[in-house]
Design a protein around this motif. Structure first.
Motif, mmCIF file in Angstrom:
data_model
loop_
_atom_site.group_PDB
_atom_site.id
_atom_site.type_symbol
_atom_site.label_atom_id
_atom_site.label_comp_id
_atom_site.label_asym_id
_atom_site.label_seq_id
_atom_site.Cartn_x
_atom_site.Cartn_y
_atom_site.Cartn_z
ATOM 1 N N ILE A 1 0.837 -1.207 0.000
ATOM 2 C CA ILE A 1 0.000 0.000 0.000
ATOM 3 C C ILE A 1 0.865 1.248 0.000
ATOM 4 O O ILE A 1 0.644 2.173 -0.800
ATOM 5 N N VAL A 2 1.852 1.254 0.875
ATOM 6 C CA VAL A 2 2.646 2.482 0.986
ATOM 7 C C VAL A 2 3.413 2.756 -0.313
ATOM 8 O O VAL A 2 3.493 3.901 -0.777
ATOM 9 N N PHE A 3 3.928 1.713 -0.948
ATOM 10 C CA PHE A 3 4.625 1.965 -2.211
ATOM 11 C C PHE A 3 3.651 2.426 -3.290
ATOM 12 O O PHE A 3 3.937 3.359 -4.052
ATOM 13 N N SER A 4 2.493 1.791 -3.355
ATOM 14 C CA SER A 4 1.499 2.193 -4.357
ATOM 15 C C SER A 4 1.146 3.666 -4.210
ATOM 16 O O SER A 4 1.106 4.425 -5.184
ATOM 17 N N MET A 5 0.898 4.071 -2.983
ATOM 18 C CA MET A 5 0.406 5.436 -2.777
ATOM 19 C C MET A 5 1.504 6.482 -2.927
ATOM 20 O O MET A 5 1.270 7.574 -3.463
ATOM 21 N N THR A 6 2.691 6.146 -2.474
ATOM 22 C CA THR A 6 3.773 7.137 -2.597
ATOM 23 C C THR A 6 4.255 7.244 -4.045
ATOM 24 O O THR A 6 4.572 8.341 -4.510
ATOM 25 N N ALA A 7 4.320 6.119 -4.757
ATOM 26 C CA ALA A 7 4.751 6.188 -6.169
ATOM 27 C C ALA A 7 3.717 6.959 -6.991
ATOM 28 O O ALA A 7 4.074 7.723 -7.898
ATOM 29 N N ASN A 8 2.450 6.788 -6.664
ATOM 30 C CA ASN A 8 1.402 7.551 -7.349
ATOM 31 C C ASN A 8 1.599 9.051 -7.111
ATOM 32 O O ASN A 8 1.571 9.858 -8.042
ATOM 33 N N ARG A 9 1.818 9.414 -5.858
ATOM 34 C CA ARG A 9 2.035 10.839 -5.560
ATOM 35 C C ARG A 9 3.290 11.353 -6.246
ATOM 36 O O ARG A 9 3.348 12.493 -6.723
ATOM 37 N N HIS A 10 4.302 10.510 -6.307
ATOM 38 C CA HIS A 10 5.547 10.924 -6.959
ATOM 39 C C HIS A 10 5.321 11.208 -8.448
ATOM 40 O O HIS A 10 5.886 12.161 -8.996
ATOM 41 N N GLY A 11 4.489 10.388 -9.058
ATOM 42 C CA GLY A 11 4.183 10.603 -10.472
ATOM 43 C C GLY A 11 3.435 11.904 -10.708
ATOM 44 O O GLY A 11 3.557 12.532 -11.748
ATOM 45 N N ARG A 12 2.658 12.318 -9.742
ATOM 46 C CA ARG A 12 1.910 13.569 -9.874
ATOM 47 C C ARG A 12 2.794 14.775 -9.578
ATOM 48 O O ARG A 12 2.657 15.825 -10.199
#
Ligand code: SF4
Length: 213
Positions: free
Chosen positions: A177-188
Motif C-alpha cells: 500500500i505504501v509503495f502504491s500510494m507514494t509512487a502515485n504521488r511521486h508521479g503527480r
C-alpha cells in the motif's frame, strides 16, 4: 537487472518516497465505505478534485447504497454530468448499488472477486478501496504508478496485470500500500508524464531515466 538487485533498489526508493510523502490518506472525500466505492468508480478518466465537486450533491441526495439503488438514472446523470462518461458512470453507480443491496446485504464486499463483480470497479479500483477501508495489501496500478516504475527501471511492462504481478514479487505485502500510494504521488508531483522535474526529484541519483524520461 536481477530480481535481488531490483529488490534492494526498491527498498531504498521506498524509504525515500515514504519520507517525501508522509500523508497517504485518500484525496477523495467520503463518509462511509459506500461513498468511497462510489467516488473511486467515478474517478476513472477524471481528477479526484472533479469527483469531490460532484459528490457533494450526489452524496447529499443519495448517501448510501439503498438510496442510490432506487435513484432515477436521469437524475444521477444530471448531478454528475460534469464528469466524463457520466451516462455510463450513472448506470454503473445504480447497478453497483443494486448488487450491493441484493448480493452483499448492503455492505461493501472485501473479497477481490466480489468487489470486481460491481460495475465500474476493476482491479485497480478494488485495490484502492481495500487499501483505504481495510488496509488490505495490493499493488495499485494506475497511469502514474506504471510510469514511475518503468522510469525507475523496476519493470518494462505496460500491461497492468503483469506490472502488478512483477512489483508484488519485489515487495513484501506490508509495503504494497505504501509503495502504491507514494509512487502515485511521486508521479503527480515530480515524475510527470510530459516534463518530469528530475533536478528536484528525491530519487535523482538512483534513477536510470534522470533527465531523459
Ligand atoms: S529522476 Fe526524473 S525520471 Fe527519475 S523518478 Fe525522478 S522525476 Fe522521474
Amino acid at each position: 537487472m536481477s530480481p535481488k538487485r531490483n529488490r534492494s533498489r526498491l527498498e531504498e526508493i521506498l524509504h525515500r518516497l515514504e519520507q517525501e510523502y508522509p500523508d497517504r490518506s485518500s484525496m477523495l472525500v467520503y463518509e462511509n465505505p459506500f461513498q468511497l466505492t462510489a467516488a473511486v468508480a467515478l474517478s476513472a478518466q477524471t481528477t479526484d478534485a472533479a469527483v469531490n465537486r460532484a459528490t457533494v450533491e450526489l452524496f447529499r441526495r443519495w448517501p448510501d447504497a439503498l438510496s442510490l439503488s432506487q435513484a432515477e438514472p436521469v437524475e444521477v446523470e444530471d448531478v454528475i454530468h460534469s464528469l466524463g462518461f457520466f451516462r455510463q458512470k450513472a448506470k454503473n453507480l445504480i447497478g453497483a448499488s443494486r448488487l450491493i443491496m441484493e448480493n452483499f446485504d448492503g455492505e461493501i464486499p472485501r473479497d477481490m472477486e466480489h468487489l470486481t463483480s460491481l460495475p465500474g470497479i476493476g482491479r485497480k479500483s478494488a485495490n484502492v478501496i481495500r487499501a483505504h477501508l481495510w488496509n488490505l495489501p495490493g499493488i495499485i496500478v494506475d497511469t502514474h504508478f506504471g510510469r514511475v516504475c518503468r522510469r525507475l527501471g523496476l519493470t518494462e511492462s505496460k500491461d497492468p496485470t503483469k506490472l502488478e504481478r512483477e512489483i508484488s514479487a519485489l515487495l513484501p505485502e506490508e509495503d504494497h500500500i505504501v509503495f502504491s500510494m507514494t509512487a502515485n504521488r511521486h508521479g503527480r508531483k515530480y515524475c510527470k508524464s510530459r516534463k518530469p522535474e528530475c533536478p528536484d526529484c528525491p530519487l535523482e541519483d538512483i534513477c536510470p531515466k534522470y533527465g531523459v524520461a
